[in-house]
Every structure is written in structure tokens, then in C-alpha cells.
Design a protein around this motif. Structure first.
Motif, PDB file in Angstrom:
ATOM      1  N   ASP A  34      29.491  39.561  44.935  1.00 53.74           N
ATOM      2  CA  ASP A  34      30.719  38.879  44.493  1.00 53.74           C
ATOM      3  C   ASP A  34      31.547  39.777  43.586  1.00 53.74           C
ATOM      4  O   ASP A  34      32.769  39.778  43.637  1.00 53.74           O
ATOM      5  CB  ASP A  34      30.367  37.581  43.762  1.00 53.74           C
ATOM      6  N   GLU A  74      35.431  40.847  44.183  1.00 55.03           N
ATOM      7  CA  GLU A  74      36.436  40.594  43.143  1.00 55.03           C
ATOM      8  C   GLU A  74      37.160  41.881  42.762  1.00 55.03           C
ATOM      9  O   GLU A  74      38.372  41.891  42.539  1.00 55.03           O
ATOM     10  CB  GLU A  74      35.795  39.957  41.913  1.00 55.03           C
ATOM     11  N   LYS A  98      39.664  42.533  45.419  1.00 53.37           N
ATOM     12  CA  LYS A  98      40.812  41.633  45.282  1.00 53.37           C
ATOM     13  C   LYS A  98      41.763  42.125  44.185  1.00 53.37           C
ATOM     14  O   LYS A  98      42.971  42.106  44.346  1.00 53.37           O
ATOM     15  CB  LYS A  98      40.338  40.211  44.940  1.00 53.37           C
TER      16      LYS A  98
END
Length: 173
Positions: A162, A166, A169
Motif C-alpha cells: 500500500d 500511495e 499516486k
């Protein structure tokens, strides 16, 4: 030749049997202290290939099997020249790198990151890879597919943490 298996064994090195080039074949190799006279190298073991990258290497005329080693050296030099010429011609043939162009476009921003489990049908996707730095300082490369027209990046969430997703992103938004 090895002998003395009862108490261990001893390996005797006979340089007259060697037919391959090594640092011992160079005229700058000092046989007494097993070092190079041109560079600060200690070469106690057979099999070092540091002679291949040495700019001072010269085949010693008094080395055993001189003719075979000379032919071997000529073949290696000929191969290096051919690789150099091929490398230069390939550089001339490829002036535009599409992958770098895609990376630059993505890094300009405005992209959404979406998960995918299977490839979206009817959409032209480009494969790309970006390197992201995690909070631990470790840099990892993330591979993904992107739709340049809709500004959407499709990534497999099962393959990355994750934190990595992130970081991607944040990089492309």
C-alpha cells in the motif's frame, strides 16, 4: 596436481600448462610478490580477469604458450572493436526513446491510479515503469499500464505494498 589426501591435500600450480590469459601473462606482473607493477593490485589467486579491464596489460613475450595467448588476445580485441562499432550504429538508429517519453508525460501529473485485476478491453494501454522511494529510503520500481488519453494508470494492487502504491499516486497526481 593434487596429492597428500591422507593429511589434507596440496595443489601445485604449473604455469607452463596454462593456455588462457591471466595477469601472470602480463609483462608488468611481479612473480615474487604476486602484484602488478603498474596498479596497486595483489593477485595471489589464478583466474582473476582484471587483465581484461586493465589499460596497461601487455602480453609478456617470455610467457609460456605465447602464440596461443597472443591469438586469444587478438580475438578478444577484435570482438571488443566489433561490439563498439555495433553499439555506435545502434545509437544512431534509435534517436527517439518512446518509454522515456511516456515517463515524462506521466510525471507531468494529472493521472488517476486505479486497481485492475484483468486488462481493460478495447483500450490502448502503454506499459511503463517508475521508481518510487518508500519511507524506509528503499527505492523500488513499479510496473503498470496506462491509458494516455484518459490519464488513467492501471496497477495490480496485489503485487505492491500500500505504501508503494500511495507513493506512486503522490508522484503522478
Amino acid at each position: 596436481m593434487a596429492w597428500g589426501y591422507e593429511r589434507g591435500f596440496v595443489i601445485e600450480h604449473n604455469d607452463t600448462l596454462k593456455k588462457r590469459i591471466d595477469c601472470k601473462s602480463c609483462c608488468y606482473y611481479d612473480r615474487h610478490d604476486k602484484s602488478c607493477m603498474k596498479r596497486p593490485l595483489y593477485l595471489p589467486v589464478d583466474g582473476y580477469n582484471s587483465w581484461r579491464n586493465c589499460r596497461f596489460f601487455e602480453l609478456d613475450n617470455s610467457t609460456c604458450n605465447y602464440e596461443q595467448k597472443r591469438k586469444q588476445l587478438e580475438g578478444i580485441e577484435k570482438r571488443k572493436k566489433q561490439e563498439c562499432i555495433q553499439g555506435q550504429s545502434q545509437k544512431r538508429l534509435k534517436p527517439y526513446n518512446q518509454k522515456n517519453s511516456i515517463r515524462r508525460t506521466i510525471l507531468q501529473g494529472g493521472y488517476k491510479v486505479k486497481p485492475h485485476t484483468c486488462r481493460p478491453q478495447g483500450v490502448k494501454l502503454e506499459h511503463a515503469m517508475l521508481e518510487v522511494v518508500l519511507s524506509s529510503g528503499k527505492a523500488i520500481k513499479i510496473a503498470f499500464m496506462c491509458d494516455l488519453d484518459k490519464k488513467v494508470i492501471y496497477i495490480s494492487y496485489g503485487g505492491y505494498t500500500d505504501e508503494a502504491i500511495e507513493a506512486l499516486k503522490q508522484l503522478v497526481k
